[in-house]
Write a protein that holds these residues in place. Structure first.
Motif, mmCIF file in Angstrom:
data_model
loop_
_atom_site.group_PDB
_atom_site.id
_atom_site.type_symbol
_atom_site.label_atom_id
_atom_site.label_comp_id
_atom_site.label_asym_id
_atom_site.label_seq_id
_atom_site.Cartn_x
_atom_site.Cartn_y
_atom_site.Cartn_z
ATOM 1 N N CYS A 47 36.452 -32.479 75.178
ATOM 2 C CA CYS A 47 35.520 -31.954 75.752
ATOM 3 C C CYS A 47 36.210 -30.574 75.806
ATOM 4 C CB CYS A 47 35.649 -32.652 77.106
ATOM 5 S SG CYS A 47 34.616 -33.862 77.701
ATOM 6 N N PRO A 48 35.182 -29.597 75.702
ATOM 7 C CA PRO A 48 33.768 -29.500 76.080
ATOM 8 C C PRO A 48 33.041 -29.663 74.822
ATOM 9 C CG PRO A 48 34.500 -27.291 76.248
ATOM 10 C CD PRO A 48 35.682 -28.086 75.979
ATOM 11 N N ILE A 100 29.497 -31.787 74.187
ATOM 12 C CA ILE A 100 28.265 -30.953 74.933
ATOM 13 C C ILE A 100 27.859 -29.786 74.185
ATOM 14 C CG2 ILE A 100 27.521 -30.536 77.024
ATOM 15 C CD1 ILE A 100 28.151 -33.179 77.690
ATOM 16 N N LYS A 138 24.058 -29.313 72.773
ATOM 17 C CA LYS A 138 23.328 -28.228 73.301
ATOM 18 C C LYS A 138 22.666 -27.391 72.096
ATOM 19 C CE LYS A 138 23.356 -24.432 76.666
ATOM 20 N NZ LYS A 138 23.168 -23.389 75.728
ATOM 21 N N ASP A 145 29.223 -37.378 80.952
ATOM 22 C CA ASP A 145 28.989 -36.015 80.883
ATOM 23 C C ASP A 145 27.770 -35.931 80.125
ATOM 24 O OD1 ASP A 145 31.320 -35.537 82.044
ATOM 25 O OD2 ASP A 145 32.295 -34.491 80.396
ATOM 26 N N ALA A 182 24.930 -36.720 82.503
ATOM 27 C CA ALA A 182 24.689 -36.002 83.607
ATOM 28 C C ALA A 182 24.074 -34.665 83.055
ATOM 29 C CB ALA A 182 26.230 -35.421 84.246
ATOM 30 N N TRP A 183 24.476 -34.106 82.014
ATOM 31 C CA TRP A 183 23.947 -33.045 81.230
ATOM 32 C C TRP A 183 22.466 -33.002 80.810
ATOM 33 C CZ3 TRP A 183 21.762 -32.784 76.364
ATOM 34 C CH2 TRP A 183 21.432 -31.579 75.760
ATOM 35 N N SER A 229 20.406 -32.886 83.950
ATOM 36 C CA SER A 229 20.497 -31.400 84.691
ATOM 37 C C SER A 229 19.534 -30.396 83.857
ATOM 38 C CB SER A 229 21.917 -30.814 84.771
ATOM 39 O OG SER A 229 22.107 -29.836 83.878
ATOM 40 N N ASN A 248 31.756 -33.747 85.755
ATOM 41 C CA ASN A 248 30.319 -34.391 86.180
ATOM 42 C C ASN A 248 30.398 -34.583 87.562
ATOM 43 O OD1 ASN A 248 30.478 -37.326 86.419
ATOM 44 N ND2 ASN A 248 30.951 -36.811 84.055
ATOM 45 N N TYR A 255 30.947 -28.231 83.809
ATOM 46 C CA TYR A 255 31.149 -27.238 83.029
ATOM 47 C C TYR A 255 29.975 -26.982 82.179
ATOM 48 C CZ TYR A 255 31.786 -31.017 79.524
ATOM 49 O OH TYR A 255 31.652 -32.383 78.878
ATOM 50 N N PHE A 256 29.199 -27.977 81.794
ATOM 51 C CA PHE A 256 27.799 -28.045 81.127
ATOM 52 C C PHE A 256 26.796 -27.435 81.666
ATOM 53 C CE2 PHE A 256 28.534 -32.659 82.563
ATOM 54 C CZ PHE A 256 27.425 -32.484 83.559
ATOM 55 N N ASP A 257 26.961 -27.191 83.048
ATOM 56 C CA ASP A 257 26.167 -26.267 83.619
ATOM 57 C C ASP A 257 26.265 -24.757 83.693
ATOM 58 O OD1 ASP A 257 24.306 -28.291 84.358
ATOM 59 O OD2 ASP A 257 25.066 -28.712 86.522
ATOM 60 N N LEU A 308 27.167 -23.205 80.601
ATOM 61 C CA LEU A 308 27.287 -22.937 79.152
ATOM 62 C C LEU A 308 26.165 -21.796 78.952
ATOM 63 C CD1 LEU A 308 27.119 -26.364 77.447
ATOM 64 C CD2 LEU A 308 29.151 -25.063 77.910
ATOM 65 N N ASP A 309 25.128 -21.728 79.632
ATOM 66 C CA ASP A 309 24.205 -20.569 79.341
ATOM 67 C C ASP A 309 24.552 -19.367 80.343
ATOM 68 O OD1 ASP A 309 22.595 -21.564 77.417
ATOM 69 O OD2 ASP A 309 21.453 -22.854 78.715
ATOM 70 N N SER A 346 37.979 -28.691 79.265
ATOM 71 C CA SER A 346 36.835 -27.856 79.562
ATOM 72 C C SER A 346 37.419 -27.096 80.702
ATOM 73 C CB SER A 346 35.748 -28.844 80.431
ATOM 74 O OG SER A 346 35.444 -29.882 79.423
#
Lengths: 75, 379
Positions: free
Chosen positions: A14-15, A18, A22, A46, A49-50, A53, B29, B50-52, B54-55, B79
């Protein structure tokens, strides 16, 4: 399960699984399926959840010899 | 370029125990965060996966109060480093990450001195702050005994080395369901004796010494007597100890703010009566001045000065809700219905503690992730 593209994220922590997922999803068309292979156990919760979202759909997941496989359909 | 600092679980523990202000950005998460996180009276914690980020990194920056230092936390650390670096690059200072993430947090043991004993020995409580587990070490005349040893035996080894003590006994008050016992491994390594209550050990695959009521265990000076008291309820074999006529180690039967649950070995209905008998009759007959030292805490509010978790038995009979349910039917309902979720992997943990399965270290870590949830009030 059929997929349009396979992402090998084995050995990545991680990360990165993901981050790569993406990027790979961005290169697909809507409705296409990405297959992700990862070895990081944390990737399981993860990725789910990703997907939730971001609106992409986690179609299925499986575990084979310590490799976690995910099938994600692009929104 | 701004640099980020590394904080260890030990450093974070010190901050929590000293009630130092700590702002935490937890980037796991949402479900993992809701299940279990760093807590403390002076801890402010928020969750942005963390994946929210990225952008768009702004939600993280906007969430951190101006001028405040921030600790970024994730499951392992990768992360959190990734996020912490971006916060620092955006010009924020005092940005750190938790080394080893929640895995390290789950494993750190803080030794807290309980008291000097009358024979010249010492009693320590090892607070596993990330999981709520408590273990104990009795030291006397260069000898040591450990009660309810956790899996991370190296931390006890280091402590005994500093104290110049030789391990004689490891003792488990009961067969644990929330964590893997290090008692057997540590005893094997040092040629010490591993004790278990025989009624909890009917299925174990290894040799052990039977814990029996009235059979004292000696450490160093003879005055430090470890006297077992059979106290079934959480498990059928659960055994308590009185050390130095002053300290009552209650295992998972009685906690400071709650009582043990009888369902983790699958026999809630059968053991309710035993649990009630132990709590409302056997312990009642003991001296009110005894200091209760449990094997768990549920909330950080139970941590006292320096992190010590303890309470006078007489005071617990006044304040602990689990000791104040006069109606038997009501008691039965409280301990068998609407219980909190069971601890992570509790069945596999019991199998491991019986020696029936032998998962590798990484698997053992995974099995123990999350809070202990051994009390009926841990909602």
């Amino acid at each position: 399960m059929n997929s349009d593209k396979i992402l090998d994220a084995k050995g990545l922590a991680c990360p990165m699984p993901i981050v790569r997922t993406k990027k790979s999803i961005a290169e697909l068309e809507s409705g296409q399926v990405l297959e992700v292979h990862a070895t990081d156990k944390g990737a399981k919760n993860d990725l789910a959840a990703w997907a939730k979202s971001t609106g992409n759909e986690l179609l299925s997941h499986a575990e084979e010899n310590g490799v976690y496989k995910f099938w994600i359909k692009k929104a | 370029m701004m640099t980020i600092q590394k904080m260890t679980a030990k450093e974070v523990t010190k901050m929590v125990l000293n009630n130092e202000e700590l702002f935490i950005l937890d980037v796991r998460n949402e479900s993992d965060f809701n299940d279990w996180r760093i807590e403390g009276n002076s801890v402010e914690i928020i969750n942005i996966p963390y994946f929210d980020l990225l952008d768009d990194f702004n939600p993280a920056l906007e969430s951190i109060p101006d001028g405040k230092s921030v600790l970024v936390v994730c499951a392992k650390e990768g992360s959190s480093i990734f996020v912490a670096e971006q916060i620092a690059e955006a010009g924020r200072s005092h940005v750190s990450y938790l080394e080893g993430g929640m895995k390290s947090w789950s494993e750190y043991l803080e030794p807290v001195k309980v008291a000097d004993l009358s024979g010249g020995g010492e009693l320590y409580q090892f607070v596993r702050i990330g999981k709520g587990c408590l273990s104990y070490m009795v030291l006397s005349n260069g000898e040591a005994a450990i009660i309810d040893t956790s899996r991370m035996i190296d931390q006890y080894e280091q402590f005994m080395q500093e104290k110049g003590a030789k391990l004689l006994h490891t003792i488990d008050t009961h067969l644990h369901a929330d964590h893997i016992s290090g008692g057997r491994a540590l005893a094997q390594k040092y040629g010490a004796t591993y004790y278990l209550p025989p009624k909890d050990a009917t299925e174990v695959t290894f040799d052990y010494e039977k814990l029996e009521e009235g059979k004292d265990i000696y450490v160093g000076n003879e005055t430090i007597k470890v006297q077992p008291i059979y106290s079934p309820g959480h498990t059928i074999g659960s055994t308590s100890f009185i050390i130095d006529s002053k300290y009552l180690l209650t295992g998972d039967i009685l906690f400071v703010e709650s009582i043990g649950r009888p369902d983790l070995a699958g026999l809630a209905e059968d053991w309710v009566g035993d649990l009630r008998e132990t709590l409302y009759s056997r312990y009642r007959d003991l001296a009110e001045e005894l200091i209760v030292l449990p094997a768990h805490f549920g909330k950080v509010t139970e941590l006292g000065e320096r992190g010590l978790v303890s309470g006078r038995l007489g005071a617990l009979y006044k304040e602990n809700p689990g000791l104040n349910i006069q109606d038997e039917g009501e008691f039965r309902k409280t301990v068998t219905e609407n219980l909190p979720p069971q601890p992570n992997s509790y069945q596999e943990i019991r199998q491991t503690n019986m020696g029936k399965i032998t998962p590798n270290e990484e698997e053992q870590r995974e099995m123990e992730i999350g809070p202990n949830r051994c009390a009926v009030h841990d909602k």
